[in-house]
Design an enzyme around this catalytic site. Sequence first.
Site, PDB file in Angstrom:
ATOM      1  N   PRO A 194       3.281  -1.812   4.493  1.00 22.16           N
ATOM      2  CA  PRO A 194       2.876  -0.426   4.237  1.00 22.16           C
ATOM      3  C   PRO A 194       3.996   0.327   3.543  1.00 22.16           C
ATOM      4  O   PRO A 194       5.134  -0.141   3.497  1.00 22.16           O
ATOM      5  CB  PRO A 194       2.635   0.126   5.639  1.00 22.16           C
ATOM      6  N   SER A 195       3.660   1.493   3.039  1.00 16.04           N
ATOM      7  CA  SER A 195       4.667   2.320   2.362  1.00 16.04           C
ATOM      8  C   SER A 195       5.823   2.647   3.296  1.00 16.04           C
ATOM      9  O   SER A 195       5.633   2.899   4.487  1.00 16.04           O
ATOM     10  CB  SER A 195       4.025   3.622   1.881  1.00 16.04           C
ATOM     11  N   GLU A 201      -4.977  -1.491  -7.888  1.00 17.30           N
ATOM     12  CA  GLU A 201      -5.585  -0.169  -8.032  1.00 17.30           C
ATOM     13  C   GLU A 201      -4.440   0.827  -8.150  1.00 17.30           C
ATOM     14  O   GLU A 201      -3.713   1.060  -7.193  1.00 17.30           O
ATOM     15  CB  GLU A 201      -6.485   0.115  -6.819  1.00 17.30           C
ATOM     16  N   THR A 239       0.814  -1.220   0.000  1.00 16.10           N
ATOM     17  CA  THR A 239       0.000   0.000   0.000  1.00 16.10           C
ATOM     18  C   THR A 239       0.852   1.278   0.000  1.00 16.10           C
ATOM     19  O   THR A 239       2.022   1.250   0.370  1.00 16.10           O
ATOM     20  CB  THR A 239      -0.932  -0.014   1.230  1.00 16.10           C
ATOM     21  N   CYS A 279      -5.326   9.099  -5.895  1.00 19.81           N
ATOM     22  CA  CYS A 279      -5.334   8.468  -7.224  1.00 19.81           C
ATOM     23  C   CYS A 279      -6.500   8.964  -8.073  1.00 19.81           C
ATOM     24  O   CYS A 279      -6.426   8.950  -9.292  1.00 19.81           O
ATOM     25  CB  CYS A 279      -5.335   6.954  -7.110  1.00 19.81           C
ATOM     26  N   GLU A 333       0.280  11.593 -14.305  1.00 21.09           N
ATOM     27  CA  GLU A 333      -0.329  11.925 -13.011  1.00 21.09           C
ATOM     28  C   GLU A 333       0.627  12.868 -12.263  1.00 21.09           C
ATOM     29  O   GLU A 333       1.771  12.494 -11.984  1.00 21.09           O
ATOM     30  CB  GLU A 333      -0.528  10.624 -12.226  1.00 21.09           C
ATOM     31  N   GLY A 351      -1.132   1.696  -5.549  1.00 26.51           N
ATOM     32  CA  GLY A 351       0.062   2.543  -5.689  1.00 26.51           C
ATOM     33  C   GLY A 351       0.172   3.044  -7.109  1.00 26.51           C
ATOM     34  O   GLY A 351      -0.839   3.157  -7.819  1.00 26.51           O
ATOM     35  N   SER A 352       1.398   3.319  -7.542  1.00 27.77           N
ATOM     36  CA  SER A 352       1.574   3.924  -8.868  1.00 27.77           C
ATOM     37  C   SER A 352       1.564   2.849  -9.959  1.00 27.77           C
ATOM     38  O   SER A 352       1.831   1.682  -9.699  1.00 27.77           O
ATOM     39  CB  SER A 352       2.885   4.702  -8.900  1.00 27.77           C
TER      40      SER A 352
HETATM   41  P1  ADP Z   1       3.272   5.592  -4.269  1.00 25.92           P
HETATM   42  O1  ADP Z   1       4.308   6.554  -4.765  1.00 25.92           O
HETATM   43  O2  ADP Z   1       1.886   5.930  -4.625  1.00 25.92           O
HETATM   44  O3  ADP Z   1       3.473   5.147  -2.845  1.00 25.92           O
HETATM   45  P2  ADP Z   1       4.592   3.289  -5.239  1.00 25.92           P
HETATM   46  O4  ADP Z   1       4.095   2.493  -6.357  1.00 25.92           O
HETATM   47  O5  ADP Z   1       5.948   3.878  -5.328  1.00 25.92           O
HETATM   48  O6  ADP Z   1       3.457   4.331  -5.106  1.00 25.92           O
HETATM   49  O7  ADP Z   1       4.547   2.463  -3.888  1.00 25.92           O
HETATM   50  C1  ADP Z   1       3.409   1.775  -3.453  1.00 25.92           C
HETATM   51  C2  ADP Z   1       3.856   0.593  -2.640  1.00 25.92           C
HETATM   52  O8  ADP Z   1       4.529  -0.343  -3.478  1.00 25.92           O
HETATM   53  C3  ADP Z   1       4.834   0.940  -1.523  1.00 25.92           C
HETATM   54  O9  ADP Z   1       4.503   0.189  -0.382  1.00 25.92           O
HETATM   55  C4  ADP Z   1       6.166   0.488  -2.102  1.00 25.92           C
HETATM   56  O10 ADP Z   1       7.132   0.147  -1.131  1.00 25.92           O
HETATM   57  C5  ADP Z   1       5.742  -0.749  -2.881  1.00 25.92           C
HETATM   58  N1  ADP Z   1       6.668  -1.165  -3.945  1.00 25.92           N
HETATM   59  C6  ADP Z   1       7.483  -0.391  -4.702  1.00 25.92           C
HETATM   60  N2  ADP Z   1       8.145  -1.155  -5.621  1.00 25.92           N
HETATM   61  C7  ADP Z   1       7.722  -2.441  -5.437  1.00 25.92           C
HETATM   62  C8  ADP Z   1       8.011  -3.693  -6.080  1.00 25.92           C
HETATM   63  N3  ADP Z   1       8.855  -3.774  -7.086  1.00 25.92           N
HETATM   64  N4  ADP Z   1       7.389  -4.795  -5.619  1.00 25.92           N
HETATM   65  C9  ADP Z   1       6.500  -4.731  -4.595  1.00 25.92           C
HETATM   66  N5  ADP Z   1       6.191  -3.589  -3.963  1.00 25.92           N
HETATM   67  C10 ADP Z   1       6.782  -2.443  -4.370  1.00 25.92           C
END
Ligand code: ADP
Length: 486
Positions: free
Chosen positions: A179-180, A250, A152, A284, A383, A230-231
């Site tokens: 989590p992030s 999502e 997330t 988002c 975005e 996430g992104s």
């Molecule tokens: P945002 O910038 O909206 O947080 P991200 O896509 O960068 O979006 O991150 C969303 C989540 O995905 C975060 O918890 C991040 O640590 C995780 N994440 C980033 N790269 C990967 C990956 N390659 N595999 C699994 N999770 C990831």
Amino acid sequence: MAVTVRTLENFVGGDWVASTGDNARAIVSPVTGETLAEAPDASIDDVDRAVAAARDAQPKWAALSAWERAKVCHAIAVLIEERREEFARELSLEQGKPYAAEALGDIDETAENFRIAAEDVKRMETAIIPSQDPDKRILTFRKPNGVYAGITPWNFPTLIPVELIAPGIAIGNTIVMKPSEWTPIAMANFVQIMADAGLPDGVVNVVYGAGDVGERLVTHPGVNGVGFVGSHGTAEKIVRAAGLKRSLIEASGNGPVVVCEDADLQRAAQGAVFGGFYCAGQVCCATERVLVHEGIHDSFLEEVVKVAEGWPLGDPFDDSTMVGPMNNEPTAQKMDLHLEDAVKQGANVVLGGSRASDRPTQLYYEPTVVTEVGIDTLINRQETFGPIVPLIRVNSDEEALAVANDSHLGLQAAVYTSSLKRAFRYIDNLRVGNVVVNDSTDYWEAHEPFGGASGTQSGWGRIGGRYTMLDMSDLKTVVLDVGGLD
Ligand code: ADP
């Protein structure tokens, strides 16, 4: 007053367990610049242990009745509500969103997600299907998918994890959350609440870290499904890594808002500004671009400026603040880049346009309004995820639809018009998962289905109460031959 720096531990099988990972990262408040916590990067062993705990708990949890699982979800909601102010304060401090204008509402909606899951899971009836053979009875049962990895983002660090956790566990899955790395504290608070409410050990586990830890979790052989918010770039990596595992994805949006000549301009301006500035634009389904019909462009702009001036940037703990700091530097830099690019291509900055220089951190971005934004700008194409209301001129519905749909993203759009016929032209032709008529792109309700349109990079599956449960479970079909039964 100096804050006490917390050391976060993984939550595995109902216990707080110190990470065996080598690294820890400082969690710094975007509001004050102070370090709030040290969060470990989970090691491979940590992830293995968390998945093992979730696997061990899953069959026992799924064997409970929906009523028993619902009871725990209701109990969690009660405990969240009891600590509403405390959680909202921590959320503001860690994420940056205004306490009164937003954080309290986030906590309320977080609790509401558990209530919705508790109510919906009792009504997940399935079909009994007529058979061609008079001796056969065909029954279907809804079964949880098993163990989920929940990955997330940082914009809603309580709400978004719970949008996966609440329906996910209500239907009988167990979950390991990551989590992030920007906002891990919220999850640490919440998981203790879940345990206190009687959630059995191992049903929800938490490990911390960045993308590498997320990837380890997604590819773990003990994980059956992935819930990701996430992104879109990360979504694509996750889907490749997850292969045939079930996934609910999502991802990003590029929220177009169309303002037609027959719209209520005051209402449209309020919606566009809310969609642009709420959560400093880091949503988002934020309003990422406003496509304004030529005939009303200037009067609409006047309304937008009037409304936007009523959205003060400031300390999230000041009750009059409507826009707090952005959460992190890479996102603020994206805003810098998109704005610079638009201006280079002829856009006019009407309001804001830079970071505030008199704040405790560099993340306070002046709420920004820009006009004459070109089609080839980064703002229109990607975005932006910042506090910005960008106006683009259009001459017809055809043109508005073409610009809106010329995007790799398709999550949520809004259209302002007083004509039902015209509204349906947009509803039928916008390539997005959700259309809001006469309100902001940032309008949602916790139980409605929310997600991306097929063929775009905004993801698949639906977030929202029973719709998440449908994604996080499978139908098991049973064919019963009753001919030989006594
Ligand atoms: P945002 O910038 O909206 O947080 P991200 O896509 O960068 O979006 O991150 C969303 C989540 O995905 C975060 O918890 C991040 O640590 C995780 N994440 C980033 N790269 C990967 C990956 N390659 N595999 C699994 N999770 C990831």
